[in-house]
Design a protein around this motif. Structure first.
Motif, mmCIF file in Angstrom:
data_model
loop_
_atom_site.group_PDB
_atom_site.id
_atom_site.type_symbol
_atom_site.label_atom_id
_atom_site.label_comp_id
_atom_site.label_asym_id
_atom_site.label_seq_id
_atom_site.Cartn_x
_atom_site.Cartn_y
_atom_site.Cartn_z
ATOM 1 N N ASP A 15 -76.596 71.407 51.433
ATOM 2 C CA ASP A 15 -75.347 71.611 52.159
ATOM 3 C C ASP A 15 -74.562 70.311 52.326
ATOM 4 O O ASP A 15 -73.975 70.042 53.383
ATOM 5 N N GLY A 16 -74.554 69.470 51.287
ATOM 6 C CA GLY A 16 -73.783 68.231 51.331
ATOM 7 C C GLY A 16 -74.389 67.133 52.177
ATOM 8 O O GLY A 16 -73.708 66.128 52.464
ATOM 9 N N ARG A 17 -75.648 67.276 52.600
ATOM 10 C CA ARG A 17 -76.315 66.265 53.413
ATOM 11 C C ARG A 17 -77.703 65.981 52.830
ATOM 12 O O ARG A 17 -78.205 66.730 51.976
ATOM 13 N N TYR A 18 -78.323 64.904 53.309
ATOM 14 C CA TYR A 18 -79.679 64.581 52.864
ATOM 15 C C TYR A 18 -80.537 64.222 54.069
ATOM 16 O O TYR A 18 -80.056 63.752 55.104
ATOM 17 N N TRP A 19 -81.842 64.494 53.952
ATOM 18 C CA TRP A 19 -82.856 64.159 54.958
ATOM 19 C C TRP A 19 -84.006 63.453 54.266
ATOM 20 O O TRP A 19 -84.313 63.734 53.098
ATOM 21 N N SER A 20 -84.656 62.561 54.983
ATOM 22 C CA SER A 20 -85.831 61.864 54.467
ATOM 23 C C SER A 20 -87.084 62.426 55.124
ATOM 24 O O SER A 20 -87.137 62.575 56.349
ATOM 25 N N TYR A 21 -88.078 62.757 54.286
ATOM 26 C CA TYR A 21 -89.373 63.205 54.793
ATOM 27 C C TYR A 21 -90.299 62.027 55.085
ATOM 28 O O TYR A 21 -91.384 62.225 55.651
ATOM 29 N N CYS A 22 -89.903 60.821 54.700
ATOM 30 C CA CYS A 22 -90.789 59.661 54.829
ATOM 31 C C CYS A 22 -90.356 58.708 55.945
ATOM 32 O O CYS A 22 -91.182 57.926 56.428
ATOM 33 N N CYS A 23 -89.105 58.729 56.321
ATOM 34 C CA CYS A 23 -88.600 57.771 57.312
ATOM 35 C C CYS A 23 -88.594 58.417 58.697
ATOM 36 O O CYS A 23 -87.841 59.384 58.932
ATOM 37 N N PRO A 24 -89.396 57.893 59.650
ATOM 38 C CA PRO A 24 -89.408 58.477 60.995
ATOM 39 C C PRO A 24 -88.353 57.886 61.930
ATOM 40 O O PRO A 24 -88.217 58.336 63.080
ATOM 41 N N ASP A 25 -87.605 56.886 61.460
ATOM 42 C CA ASP A 25 -86.635 56.191 62.307
ATOM 43 C C ASP A 25 -85.342 56.997 62.366
ATOM 44 O O ASP A 25 -84.610 57.102 61.367
ATOM 45 N N GLU A 26 -85.040 57.556 63.524
ATOM 46 C CA GLU A 26 -83.846 58.371 63.666
ATOM 47 C C GLU A 26 -82.571 57.541 63.626
ATOM 48 O O GLU A 26 -81.483 58.100 63.462
ATOM 49 N N ARG A 27 -82.675 56.216 63.755
ATOM 50 C CA ARG A 27 -81.485 55.385 63.705
ATOM 51 C C ARG A 27 -80.869 55.353 62.312
ATOM 52 O O ARG A 27 -79.655 55.209 62.159
ATOM 53 N N CYS A 28 -81.689 55.480 61.297
ATOM 54 C CA CYS A 28 -81.167 55.481 59.924
ATOM 55 C C CYS A 28 -81.265 56.867 59.279
ATOM 56 O O CYS A 28 -80.533 57.148 58.333
ATOM 57 N N CYS A 29 -82.172 57.691 59.758
ATOM 58 C CA CYS A 29 -82.367 59.023 59.186
ATOM 59 C C CYS A 29 -82.323 60.036 60.323
ATOM 60 O O CYS A 29 -83.370 60.386 60.916
ATOM 61 N N SER A 30 -81.160 60.491 60.647
ATOM 62 C CA SER A 30 -80.966 61.412 61.764
ATOM 63 C C SER A 30 -81.607 62.764 61.485
ATOM 64 O O SER A 30 -81.650 63.212 60.325
#
Length: 555
Positions: A148-163
Motif C-alpha cells: 500500500d505504498g509503504r514499507y515496514w522492517s521485520y528486523c529493526c525494533p527502533d520505532e524512531r526509524c521504523c514506525s
C-alpha cells in the motif's frame, strides 16, 4: 501454490542487474533506499511476491536474486527451506557463497485490509524465511514488507526509524537510484501484474470468435499435421503465415502505451490466422524453425506476435499457449529483455508444466547463460537446412536433365519414354545423413557447459555447415550443371549414330577416350539411352553423385 497462475518454480537470476565499473557503484544505506531500489533490481514492481537478494563481501555487493509468488500459509515452512536452499546453492555453484540476504515481502492489501495488517499477516512467513537462511549459516540482514505504498522492517525494533505504521515509499523516479538507473539505461516496466496481463487470454465476444476459429482450424489441421507428407505442408504454411503477419506488425505505426499497443496488434491479427499459427506451432519442428526469428530489426515484431498468439489461446485451448509463450520468452531473452523473458517462461510453465522447451529456457535464463550460444546453433541449423534444400533442388534438376538427355531420337516407342520418365520421377532424392540438432538439444548442451566449443560438441553442431560453405556448395552444383549442359550435344550425337548394338565400331564425336575412339559400354563416351550402357546403370551413377553432394554439404 502461487498466485496469478504462475509457475511454482522460483525465478532466479545469477547475474547482477548493474553491469557498471567499480567507480560507478551505488551505495544503499537504509531500509528506505533498499525498498526504493527493488524495482530497478528486478526491472518491474513485484506483486504478491517473495524476493530474496544475495549479498557478498564486506560492502554487501548484490549477487543472485530470487522471486516467487507468495504461497499459502500451510506451505510457508517447506517453501522457505526450498527458497533458501535454491538461492544459496545457486551462488555456491558459481563459487560465491552469499554472506547475507535481504528479504522482501510484497503484497497489496485485500478488500478492507490495511498495509499494516498485511505486514502482520506475513510476519510468520518472514520469520520462517529468516530461520531457513540462518539454518544454512547465511543471515538475513534485512527483511522488509512493501504494501500500500509503504514499507515496514521485520528486523529493526527502533520505532524512531521504523514506525509501526510504516514509512512511505519514495515516489517513483525521484530518488538517486532512479537517476542512476536512467543513466544506465535500466527501465522499470510497471508491475508484475501488468506484465502478466499482456499474456492473459482474451475475454468477451472476441474470445468466443477465437474459440470458434480454433475449433474449425483444429478439425482441418490436426489430421494433416498427424499425416506424414501433409504434415510437412502444414509446417511450411504455418511458417509462411508467421512471416506474413510479422511483416504486417513490423510496418504498423508505433502506438504509445502497452494496453493500446496490444489492442492494435490484436486488430492486425485475424482469428483464423491466429488459430492456424497456434495449432501449427504445436508441431515441435515448426516451433523450432519459428525460434530462428530471434534477432534483427524484426525481432520486436516477432515478440509482439507471440504475445498476441498467447492472448488468443482462450479456453479450452489454454494449454496451447505454452508454445507461443516459450517463443516469446526466448525472443525476449535473446534481445536482452530478461524481466519479460522470465514472465513469459513462467506463464508457459503454468500453461504446461511439462513443456520441455520452456523448462530448458527457464533454467538457462535463470542460470545467467549467454543466449548467443543458442543463437549460433540456430543460425547453423538454418544454414544447414538451406544447403539441404539446395542439394535436393539440384538433384531434382539433374534428374530432370538426365531424363531429357536420355530420351531416344529414333527406335524407341512411347512406352519406353514413359517408362524412363517414371524411373526418373521415382529416383531417390539425396537425404542428409548427419543429425540436425533440435532447439531443445541445443539448450541442453548449453545448460551443461558454457564453453562454445564444448556446447557445439554436445549438440552435434561441430560439423554444421557455415553459411559461406553453403554458398560454395551451391556454386559447385551450378558448375556441375554447366558441365552437363556442355556435354549434352556430344551425347545426343552418340545416340543418333549409335543405332547398332552396343560396342559397335561406328564413328563418334571426340570424348574422353580420344578422337574417333570406340568407347566401351558404360564409359562416358558410350551410347546412352534405354538400350545402351548409359541406361539404368548410368542413371544410378548420376544419383550417386547427387547423394555425395548432399552428404558433403553437412561437413
Amino acid at each position: 501454490m502461487t498466485h496469478h497462475n504462475e509457475s511454482s518454480r522460483p525465478s532466479t537470476d545469477s547475474s547482477a542487474a548493474w553491469n557498471t565499473p567499480p567507480d560507478a557503484q551505488i551505495t544503499l544505506r537504509s531500509p528506505a533506499e533498499l525498498a526504493d531500489a527493488l524495482p530497478y533490481l528486478l526491472g518491474f514492481h513485484p506483486n504478491d511476491s517473495v524476493v530474496m537478494l544475495a549479498l557478498h563481501g564486506e560492502r554487501g555487493r548484490f549477487g543472485g536474486r530470487l522471486r516467487l509468488g507468495i504461497p499459502g500459509p500451510d506451505e510457508w515452512p517447506d517453501v522457505s527451506r526450498q527458497l533458501a536452499e535454491t538461492l544459496i546453492a545457486g551462488c555456491d555453484k558459481r563459487g560465491a557463497r552469499p554472506d547475507g540476504i535481504v528479504l522482501f515481502l510484497c503484497q497489496d492489501p485485500a478488500g478492507g485490509e490495511t498495509g499494516r495488517q498485511v505486514m502482520e499477516r506475513l510476519r510468520p512467513l518472514a520469520q520462517s524465511l529468516r530461520l531457513a537462511c540462518g539454518g544454512l549459516d547465511v543471515p538475513v540482514y534485512e527483511a522488509l514488507c512493501l504494501s500500500d505504498g509503504r514499507y515496514w522492517s521485520y528486523c529493526c525494533p527502533d520505532e524512531r526509524c521504523c514506525s509501526p505504521d510504516g514509512a512511505p515509499l519514495t515516489p517513483l523516479g525521484t530518488s538517486v537510484m532512479a537517476a542512476a538507473a536512467a543513466y544506465a539505461g535500466i527501465q522499470v516496466r510497471g508491475t508484475l501484474r501488468e506484465m502478466e496481463a499482456r499474456y492473459a487470454p482474451l475475454t468477451g465476444g472476441r474470445a468466443l470468435e477465437q474459440q470458434s476459429a480454433l475449433d474449425a482450424a483444429a478439425a482441418d489441421l490436426v489430421p494433416r499435421i498427424l499425416a506424414g507428407t501433409a504434415g510437412r505442408t502444414v509446417r511450411q504454411e504455418t511458417l509462411d503465415l508467421v512471416s506474413l503477419v510479422v511483416g504486417r506488425l513490423h510496418t504498423a505505426r508505433p502506438v504509445i502505451g502497452r494496453v493500446e499497443a496490444d489492442a492494435r496488434d490484436d486488430d492486425l491479427l485475424a482469428a483464423d490466422e491466429a488459430a492456424a499459427v497456434i495449432l501449427g506451432l504445436q508441431d515441435r519442428t515448426t516451433r523450432d524453425h519459428a525460434a530462428e526469428w530471434m534477432e534483427g530489426p524484426r525481432a520486436p515484431a516477432v515478440l509482439r506476435l507471440w504475445r498476441a498468439l498467447a492472448r488468443r489461446c482462450v479456453p479450452p485451448y489454454t494449454e496451447h499457449a505454452a508454445a507461443p509463450l516459450a517463443l516469446a520468452g526466448w525472443v525476449a531473452w535473446s534481445i536482452g529483455d530478461h524481466p519479460e523473458a522470465r514472465v513469459a517462461l513462467s506463464r508457459a510453465l503454468s500453461a504446461d508444466p511439462e513443456y520441455l522447451f520452456a523448462q530448458l529456457l527457464h533454467r538457462a535464463c535463470n542460470d545467467g547463460m549467454d543466449p548467443e550460444h543458442l543463437r549460433r546453433c540456430l543460425r547453423r541449423e538454418r544454414a544447414d537446412r538451406a544447403v539441404h534444400t539446395a542439394a535436393q533442388a539440384e538433384a531434382a534438376r539433374a534428374a530432370a536433365a538426365d531424363a531429357r538427355s536420355r530420351k531416344p531420337a529414333t527406335g524407341a516407342g512411347p512406352g519406353a519414354m514413359a517408362e524412363e520418365d517414371e524411373a526418373v520421377m521415382t529416383s531417390p532424392v539425396p537425404t542428409m545423413t548427419s543429425p540436425v540438432p533440435t532447439t531443445e538439444t541445443a539448450v541442453v548442451g548449453n545448460a551443461a557447459v558454457m564453453d562454445e566449443r564444448e556446447a557445439m560438441e554436445v549438440t552435434g553442431a561441430t560439423g554444421a555447415m557455415e553459411a559461406t560453405e553453403a554458398v560454395e556448395v551451391m556454386e559447385a552444383a551450378e558448375r556441375a550443371g554447366e558441365r552437363r549442359r556442355r556435354d549434352r550435344p556430344a551425347s545426343a550425337g552418340a545416340r543418333s549414330t549409335g543405332a547398332g548394338p552396343a560396342g559397335a565400331g561406328t564413328a563418334r564425336p571426340a570424348g574422353p577416350s580420344g578422337p574417333g575412339s570406340s568407347a566401351a559400354p558404360g564409359s562416358p563416351g558410350g551410347p546412352v539411352g534405354p538400350a545402351g550402357a548409359g541406361g539404368p546403370a548410368g542413371r544410378a551413377r548420376t544419383r550417386r553423385r547427387g547423394g555425395q553432394r548432399g552428404a558433403r554439404s553437412r561437413s
